[in-house]
Design a protein around this motif. Structure first.
Motif, PDB file in Angstrom:
ATOM      1  N   MET A  43      10.750  41.645  49.332  1.00  0.00           N
ATOM      2  CA  MET A  43      11.075  42.780  49.170  1.00  0.00           C
ATOM      3  C   MET A  43       9.865  43.849  49.171  1.00  0.00           C
ATOM      4  O   MET A  43       9.750  45.045  49.841  1.00  0.00           O
ATOM      5  N   SER A  44       8.661  43.135  48.674  1.00  0.00           N
ATOM      6  CA  SER A  44       7.502  44.115  49.001  1.00  0.00           C
ATOM      7  C   SER A  44       7.016  44.196  50.557  1.00  0.00           C
ATOM      8  O   SER A  44       6.806  45.145  50.956  1.00  0.00           O
ATOM      9  N   VAL A  45       7.210  43.134  51.115  1.00  0.00           N
ATOM     10  CA  VAL A  45       6.992  43.231  52.551  1.00  0.00           C
ATOM     11  C   VAL A  45       7.838  44.022  53.338  1.00  0.00           C
ATOM     12  O   VAL A  45       7.659  44.754  54.326  1.00  0.00           O
ATOM     13  N   ALA A  46       9.150  44.086  52.905  1.00  0.00           N
ATOM     14  CA  ALA A  46      10.259  45.016  53.499  1.00  0.00           C
ATOM     15  C   ALA A  46       9.823  46.538  53.293  1.00  0.00           C
ATOM     16  O   ALA A  46      10.069  46.966  54.227  1.00  0.00           O
ATOM     17  N   ILE A  47       9.237  46.786  52.056  1.00  0.00           N
ATOM     18  CA  ILE A  47       9.052  48.219  51.762  1.00  0.00           C
ATOM     19  C   ILE A  47       7.816  48.283  52.499  1.00  0.00           C
ATOM     20  O   ILE A  47       7.887  49.604  53.228  1.00  0.00           O
ATOM     21  N   ALA A  48       6.837  47.504  52.818  1.00  0.00           N
ATOM     22  CA  ALA A  48       5.492  47.884  53.518  1.00  0.00           C
ATOM     23  C   ALA A  48       5.880  48.087  55.053  1.00  0.00           C
ATOM     24  O   ALA A  48       5.610  48.959  55.611  1.00  0.00           O
ATOM     25  N   ARG A  49       6.995  47.107  55.458  1.00  0.00           N
ATOM     26  CA  ARG A  49       7.272  47.141  57.009  1.00  0.00           C
ATOM     27  C   ARG A  49       8.305  48.517  57.227  1.00  0.00           C
ATOM     28  O   ARG A  49       8.292  48.972  58.328  1.00  0.00           O
ATOM     29  N   GLY A  50       8.832  48.986  55.894  1.00  0.00           N
ATOM     30  CA  GLY A  50       9.660  50.190  56.148  1.00  0.00           C
ATOM     31  C   GLY A  50       8.713  51.444  55.966  1.00  0.00           C
ATOM     32  O   GLY A  50       9.588  52.629  55.523  1.00  0.00           O
ATOM     33  N   ALA A  51       7.494  51.409  55.787  1.00  0.00           N
ATOM     34  CA  ALA A  51       6.567  52.352  55.806  1.00  0.00           C
ATOM     35  C   ALA A  51       6.410  53.058  54.625  1.00  0.00           C
ATOM     36  O   ALA A  51       6.170  54.056  54.288  1.00  0.00           O
ATOM     37  N   GLY A  52       6.767  52.244  53.530  1.00  0.00           N
ATOM     38  CA  GLY A  52       6.347  52.416  52.062  1.00  0.00           C
ATOM     39  C   GLY A  52       5.052  51.955  51.501  1.00  0.00           C
ATOM     40  O   GLY A  52       4.638  51.226  52.043  1.00  0.00           O
ATOM     41  N   ARG A  53       4.501  52.817  50.570  1.00  0.00           N
ATOM     42  CA  ARG A  53       3.325  52.412  50.060  1.00  0.00           C
ATOM     43  C   ARG A  53       3.907  51.531  48.828  1.00  0.00           C
ATOM     44  O   ARG A  53       4.386  51.912  47.841  1.00  0.00           O
ATOM     45  N   VAL A  54       3.195  50.228  48.574  1.00  0.00           N
ATOM     46  CA  VAL A  54       3.880  49.251  47.737  1.00  0.00           C
ATOM     47  C   VAL A  54       2.697  48.518  46.964  1.00  0.00           C
ATOM     48  O   VAL A  54       1.983  47.993  47.700  1.00  0.00           O
ATOM     49  N   THR A  55       2.688  48.348  45.545  1.00  0.00           N
ATOM     50  CA  THR A  55       1.744  47.546  44.941  1.00  0.00           C
ATOM     51  C   THR A  55       2.737  46.409  44.256  1.00  0.00           C
ATOM     52  O   THR A  55       3.816  46.848  43.664  1.00  0.00           O
ATOM     53  N   HIS A  56       2.555  45.306  44.494  1.00  0.00           N
ATOM     54  CA  HIS A  56       2.974  43.967  44.141  1.00  0.00           C
ATOM     55  C   HIS A  56       2.481  43.592  42.665  1.00  0.00           C
ATOM     56  O   HIS A  56       1.346  43.513  42.575  1.00  0.00           O
ATOM     57  N   ILE A  57       3.300  43.670  41.600  1.00  0.00           N
ATOM     58  CA  ILE A  57       2.658  43.150  40.307  1.00  0.00           C
ATOM     59  C   ILE A  57       3.634  41.652  40.021  1.00  0.00           C
ATOM     60  O   ILE A  57       4.648  41.527  40.203  1.00  0.00           O
ATOM     61  N   GLY A  58       2.521  40.643  39.966  1.00  0.00           N
ATOM     62  CA  GLY A  58       3.291  39.154  39.944  1.00  0.00           C
ATOM     63  C   GLY A  58       1.892  38.147  39.697  1.00  0.00           C
ATOM     64  O   GLY A  58       0.711  38.985  39.187  1.00  0.00           O
ATOM     65  N   ALA A  59       2.233  37.114  39.950  1.00  0.00           N
ATOM     66  CA  ALA A  59       1.133  36.139  39.779  1.00  0.00           C
ATOM     67  C   ALA A  59       1.544  34.752  40.302  1.00  0.00           C
ATOM     68  O   ALA A  59       2.483  34.385  40.785  1.00  0.00           O
ATOM     69  N   PRO A 108      10.374  28.467  38.892  1.00  0.00           N
ATOM     70  CA  PRO A 108       9.634  29.691  38.868  1.00  0.00           C
ATOM     71  C   PRO A 108       8.193  29.685  38.547  1.00  0.00           C
ATOM     72  O   PRO A 108       7.349  30.696  38.963  1.00  0.00           O
ATOM     73  N   GLY A 109       7.562  28.594  38.255  1.00  0.00           N
ATOM     74  CA  GLY A 109       6.115  28.495  38.204  1.00  0.00           C
ATOM     75  C   GLY A 109       5.473  29.807  37.516  1.00  0.00           C
ATOM     76  O   GLY A 109       5.943  30.205  36.483  1.00  0.00           O
ATOM     77  N   THR A 110       4.405  30.412  38.266  1.00  0.00           N
ATOM     78  CA  THR A 110       3.675  31.552  37.699  1.00  0.00           C
ATOM     79  C   THR A 110       4.658  32.754  37.673  1.00  0.00           C
ATOM     80  O   THR A 110       4.075  33.713  37.184  1.00  0.00           O
ATOM     81  N   ASN A 111       5.815  32.696  38.284  1.00  0.00           N
ATOM     82  CA  ASN A 111       6.807  34.014  38.201  1.00  0.00           C
ATOM     83  C   ASN A 111       7.048  34.117  36.809  1.00  0.00           C
ATOM     84  O   ASN A 111       7.463  35.333  36.575  1.00  0.00           O
ATOM     85  N   GLY A 112       7.171  33.010  35.932  1.00  0.00           N
ATOM     86  CA  GLY A 112       7.598  33.330  34.578  1.00  0.00           C
ATOM     87  C   GLY A 112       6.289  33.435  33.605  1.00  0.00           C
ATOM     88  O   GLY A 112       6.570  33.377  32.309  1.00  0.00           O
ATOM     89  N   MET A 113       5.186  33.834  34.275  1.00  0.00           N
ATOM     90  CA  MET A 113       4.120  33.798  33.142  1.00  0.00           C
ATOM     91  C   MET A 113       3.402  35.237  33.169  1.00  0.00           C
ATOM     92  O   MET A 113       2.130  35.266  32.852  1.00  0.00           O
ATOM     93  N   ILE A 114       4.237  35.996  33.637  1.00  0.00           N
ATOM     94  CA  ILE A 114       3.328  37.359  33.954  1.00  0.00           C
ATOM     95  C   ILE A 114       3.504  38.264  32.451  1.00  0.00           C
ATOM     96  O   ILE A 114       4.464  38.028  31.666  1.00  0.00           O
ATOM     97  N   THR A 115       2.185  38.627  31.989  1.00  0.00           N
ATOM     98  CA  THR A 115       2.269  39.004  30.628  1.00  0.00           C
ATOM     99  C   THR A 115       2.457  40.963  30.476  1.00  0.00           C
ATOM    100  O   THR A 115       2.305  40.933  31.754  1.00  0.00           O
ATOM    101  N   GLU A 116       2.608  41.271  29.579  1.00  0.00           N
ATOM    102  CA  GLU A 116       3.056  42.830  29.124  1.00  0.00           C
ATOM    103  C   GLU A 116       1.646  43.458  29.530  1.00  0.00           C
ATOM    104  O   GLU A 116       1.781  44.437  30.361  1.00  0.00           O
ATOM    105  N   GLU A 117       0.527  42.692  29.237  1.00  0.00           N
ATOM    106  CA  GLU A 117      -0.699  43.447  29.542  1.00  0.00           C
ATOM    107  C   GLU A 117      -0.966  43.698  31.081  1.00  0.00           C
ATOM    108  O   GLU A 117      -1.253  44.526  31.546  1.00  0.00           O
ATOM    109  N   MET A 118      -0.221  42.581  32.069  1.00  0.00           N
ATOM    110  CA  MET A 118      -0.605  42.896  33.347  1.00  0.00           C
ATOM    111  C   MET A 118       0.275  43.753  34.026  1.00  0.00           C
ATOM    112  O   MET A 118      -0.116  44.708  34.606  1.00  0.00           O
TER     113      MET A 118
END
Ligand code: RIB
Length: 292
Positions: A43-59, A108-118
């Motif tokens: 989705m992040s790549v699609a947003i960027a390719r669709g000319a959107g400004r996108v920040t990805h939050i993840g791990a 899931p790996g690190t996709n399940g380790m994102i903290t509320e602080e992040m």
């Protein structure tokens, strides 16, 4: 405006197979390719390719540095992606059959380790009117949706992989819900409510080869968007591409009908390509393809 995407990042291993494997069956793949994937990253790549400004939050883990570099090369702001050394990046094993259908196993790996602080640190720089999108491949969805709502962001939830309880938890904070027809039926059955009674103003139901329908509850309207016929090569990531382009269009101020039309063209073109994030089309590809 800008888009904030709390989303998964996967290392996708795609295997071309003659048919999807049945229980207990061993199959030999005719081709294998590794690439960037995950519903969130797609989705992040699609947003960027669709000319959107996108920040990805993840791990990602120590093995996922290349996925972050690739997201950056594709125009995604990667400063809110944490690297957790010693942990494994999420991955997906994808079987793609001759007719383009797929079967996916995710770890899931690190996709399940994102903290509320992040999540909090990233969203603290968001502005009212920005958009938060999240899906069901990371932890922290509810927290992100709550914070985003408090900050005046538009909240989009893509209900995939589908889990009725996960959708129900975020519902009070969601402005736009995107799900497919089967998921819509499952959700209505689980909650005992019609889609129009969920308390969400905009709902987009994707219908595969039949296009999509947009329900706008406050206007009391339901709009059908026709599909664009294509010969499928690989349906993996087509839904993520559709949702990403829809969000990019809305964030750029397009009316819903126009954003849906763009999303439909992007999704159709994606179905003709083998792979996930690495092959998502851009606006020029869509213009050149002139799909109708
Ligand atoms: O929607 C497609 C995606 O699902 C793949 O990229 C895979 O990583 C899984 O998350």
């Amino acid at each position: 405006m800008a888009v904030w995407n709390l989303g998964s990042i996967n290392i996708d291993n795609a295997y071309r197979v003659p048919h999807l494997p049945g229980p207990g069956e061993t199959l030999s793949a005719t081709a294998h390719q590794q690439g960037l994937g995950g519903k969130g990253a797609n989705m992040s790549v699609a947003i960027a390719r669709g000319a959107g400004r996108v920040t990805h939050i993840g791990a990602v883990g120590g093995d996922g540095a290349w996925t972050v570099e690739r997201l950056m090369e594709y125009g995604v702001d990667t400063r809110s992606i944490a690297t957790m050394r010693g942990e494994a990046t999420g991955h997906a094993n994808i079987a793609v059959a001759e007719d383009g259908e797929n079967q996916i196993i995710i770890y899931p790996g690190t996709n399940g380790m994102i903290t509320e602080e992040m999540i909090g640190a990233a969203l603290s720089t968001a502005s009212p009117g920005d958009t938060l999108v999240t899906q069901n491949e990371t932890n922290g969805q509810l927290y992100a949706a709550q914070i985003a709502k408090q900050l005046g962001l538009r909240v989009v939830y893509a209900a995939a992989p589908f889990d009725a309880a996960a959708v129900e938890a975020v519902l009070p904070f969601v402005d736009l819900l995107v799900l497919n027809e089967v998921e819509a039926e499952q959700l209505q059955a689980a909650l005992g409510k019609d889609l129009s009674d969920l308390g969400i103003d905009d709902i987009v139901v994707t219908l595969g080869g039949d296009g999509s329908r947009w329900i706008n509850v406050s206007a009391g309207t339901e709009t059908h968007v026709s599909a664009i016929p294509v010969t499928p090569v690989d349906t993996t990531g087509a839904g993520d591409t559709f949702t990403g382009f829809l969000i990019a269009g809305l964030d750029r101020g397009l009316p819903m009908a126009q954003a849906l039309s763009l999303a439909t063209q992007a999704g159709a073109l994606m179905v003709t390509r083998l792979g996930t994030a690495d092959v998502i089309p851009d606006l020029k590809d869509i213009e050149d393809a002139r799909l109708t």
